[in-house]
Design a protein around this motif. Sequence first.
Motif, PDB file in Angstrom:
ATOM      1  N   CYS A 209       0.680  -1.316  -0.326  1.00 15.71           N
ATOM      2  CA  CYS A 209       0.247   0.081   0.021  1.00 15.71           C
ATOM      3  C   CYS A 209       1.038   1.218   0.242  1.00 15.71           C
ATOM      4  O   CYS A 209       1.993   1.159   0.244  1.00 15.71           O
ATOM      5  N   ASP A 210       0.193   2.300  -0.346  1.00 18.36           N
ATOM      6  CA  ASP A 210       0.964   3.534  -0.645  1.00 18.36           C
ATOM      7  C   ASP A 210       0.786   4.482   0.542  1.00 18.36           C
ATOM      8  O   ASP A 210      -0.117   5.286   0.474  1.00 18.36           O
ATOM      9  N   LEU A 211       1.328   4.408   1.774  1.00 12.81           N
ATOM     10  CA  LEU A 211       1.161   4.954   3.121  1.00 12.81           C
ATOM     11  C   LEU A 211       2.013   6.394   3.104  1.00 12.81           C
ATOM     12  O   LEU A 211       2.989   6.494   2.743  1.00 12.81           O
ATOM     13  N   GLU A 212       1.432   7.389   3.727  1.00 15.01           N
ATOM     14  CA  GLU A 212       2.152   8.487   4.025  1.00 15.01           C
ATOM     15  C   GLU A 212       2.627   8.835   5.377  1.00 15.01           C
ATOM     16  O   GLU A 212       3.830   9.183   5.596  1.00 15.01           O
ATOM     17  N   VAL A 213       1.861   8.122   6.292  1.00 13.03           N
ATOM     18  CA  VAL A 213       2.154   8.110   7.610  1.00 13.03           C
ATOM     19  C   VAL A 213       1.606   7.033   8.525  1.00 13.03           C
ATOM     20  O   VAL A 213       0.658   6.249   8.196  1.00 13.03           O
ATOM     21  N   VAL A 214       2.518   6.504   9.108  1.00 15.48           N
ATOM     22  CA  VAL A 214       2.175   5.389  10.201  1.00 15.48           C
ATOM     23  C   VAL A 214       2.224   5.976  11.571  1.00 15.48           C
ATOM     24  O   VAL A 214       3.335   6.395  11.888  1.00 15.48           O
ATOM     25  N   ALA A 215       1.183   5.804  12.288  1.00 17.20           N
ATOM     26  CA  ALA A 215       0.989   6.109  13.674  1.00 17.20           C
ATOM     27  C   ALA A 215       1.137   5.042  14.568  1.00 17.20           C
ATOM     28  O   ALA A 215       0.367   4.140  14.430  1.00 17.20           O
ATOM     29  N   ILE A 216       2.231   5.161  15.480  1.00 16.61           N
ATOM     30  CA  ILE A 216       2.113   4.196  16.595  1.00 16.61           C
ATOM     31  C   ILE A 216       1.587   4.794  18.188  1.00 16.61           C
ATOM     32  O   ILE A 216       2.053   5.882  18.283  1.00 16.61           O
ATOM     33  N   GLY A 217       0.673   4.082  18.486  1.00 14.81           N
ATOM     34  CA  GLY A 217      -0.041   4.506  19.800  1.00 14.81           C
ATOM     35  C   GLY A 217       0.231   3.512  20.809  1.00 14.81           C
ATOM     36  O   GLY A 217       1.104   2.740  20.830  1.00 14.81           O
ATOM     37  N   GLY A 218      -0.320   3.754  21.780  1.00 13.83           N
ATOM     38  CA  GLY A 218      -0.220   3.146  22.972  1.00 13.83           C
ATOM     39  C   GLY A 218       0.974   3.461  23.839  1.00 13.83           C
ATOM     40  O   GLY A 218       1.586   4.316  23.568  1.00 13.83           O
ATOM     41  N   GLY A 219       1.174   2.522  24.822  1.00 15.24           N
ATOM     42  CA  GLY A 219       2.539   2.558  25.560  1.00 15.24           C
ATOM     43  C   GLY A 219       3.599   2.762  24.840  1.00 15.24           C
ATOM     44  O   GLY A 219       4.789   3.352  25.153  1.00 15.24           O
ATOM     45  N   LEU A 220       3.984   1.805  23.737  1.00 12.78           N
ATOM     46  CA  LEU A 220       5.165   2.356  22.796  1.00 12.78           C
ATOM     47  C   LEU A 220       5.418   3.306  22.499  1.00 12.78           C
ATOM     48  O   LEU A 220       6.794   3.637  22.407  1.00 12.78           O
ATOM     49  N   ALA A 221       4.400   4.251  22.167  1.00 13.47           N
ATOM     50  CA  ALA A 221       4.720   5.749  21.574  1.00 13.47           C
ATOM     51  C   ALA A 221       5.175   6.479  22.519  1.00 13.47           C
ATOM     52  O   ALA A 221       5.771   7.309  22.148  1.00 13.47           O
ATOM     53  N   GLN A 222       5.167   6.154  23.935  1.00 14.33           N
ATOM     54  CA  GLN A 222       5.979   6.781  24.977  1.00 14.33           C
ATOM     55  C   GLN A 222       7.343   6.761  24.917  1.00 14.33           C
ATOM     56  O   GLN A 222       7.950   7.451  25.482  1.00 14.33           O
ATOM     57  N   ALA A 223       7.868   5.803  23.901  1.00 13.49           N
ATOM     58  CA  ALA A 223       9.315   5.631  23.992  1.00 13.49           C
ATOM     59  C   ALA A 223       9.740   6.958  23.360  1.00 13.49           C
ATOM     60  O   ALA A 223      11.376   7.120  23.369  1.00 13.49           O
ATOM     61  N   GLY A 224       9.298   7.681  22.585  1.00 11.20           N
ATOM     62  CA  GLY A 224       9.896   8.824  21.977  1.00 11.20           C
ATOM     63  C   GLY A 224      10.912   8.663  21.008  1.00 11.20           C
ATOM     64  O   GLY A 224      10.939   7.551  20.188  1.00 11.20           O
ATOM     65  N   SER A 225      12.024   9.434  21.008  1.00 12.57           N
ATOM     66  CA  SER A 225      13.031   9.247  20.065  1.00 12.57           C
ATOM     67  C   SER A 225      13.830   8.046  20.354  1.00 12.57           C
ATOM     68  O   SER A 225      14.443   7.459  19.443  1.00 12.57           O
ATOM     69  N   LEU A 226      13.694   7.319  21.334  1.00 17.33           N
ATOM     70  CA  LEU A 226      14.345   5.983  21.491  1.00 17.33           C
ATOM     71  C   LEU A 226      14.105   4.830  20.520  1.00 17.33           C
ATOM     72  O   LEU A 226      14.781   4.107  20.153  1.00 17.33           O
ATOM     73  N   LEU A 227      12.690   5.019  20.161  1.00 19.83           N
ATOM     74  CA  LEU A 227      12.078   4.278  19.241  1.00 19.83           C
ATOM     75  C   LEU A 227      12.082   4.730  18.055  1.00 19.83           C
ATOM     76  O   LEU A 227      12.479   4.212  16.949  1.00 19.83           O
ATOM     77  N   PHE A 228      11.396   5.964  17.798  1.00 17.82           N
ATOM     78  CA  PHE A 228      11.244   6.546  16.490  1.00 17.82           C
ATOM     79  C   PHE A 228      12.634   6.796  15.742  1.00 17.82           C
ATOM     80  O   PHE A 228      12.597   6.883  14.344  1.00 17.82           O
ATOM     81  N   ASP A 229      13.669   7.471  16.296  1.00 17.75           N
ATOM     82  CA  ASP A 229      14.760   7.590  15.505  1.00 17.75           C
ATOM     83  C   ASP A 229      15.475   6.461  14.852  1.00 17.75           C
ATOM     84  O   ASP A 229      15.632   6.607  13.617  1.00 17.75           O
TER      85      ASP A 229
END
Length: 76
Positions: free
Chosen positions: A8-28
């Motif tokens: 699929c052709d996605l523009e944005v993937v949003a991660i929610g829940g507790g996992l999203a609280q990891a911030g730059s540790l996860l997202f970078d």
Amino acid sequence: MAAGPALCDLEVVAIGGGLAQAGSLLFDPLEETLRKHVGLSYAREVRVVPAALGQSAGLIGAAALLLAADRYWSGD
């Protein structure tokens, strides 16, 4: 390892829940790995972001699904 085709052709993937609280540790590292391993140029443009609803994303999504069930299930 060669990357397979994107389904699929996605523009944005949003991660929610507790996992999203990891911030730059996860997202970078996630963004870096995405850019490195994705084979299709348009797929490299996908942004991975924390869900705006944070830890409540799953609960709010489930409630929205229940309240609008007729939009998702036809009863067939």
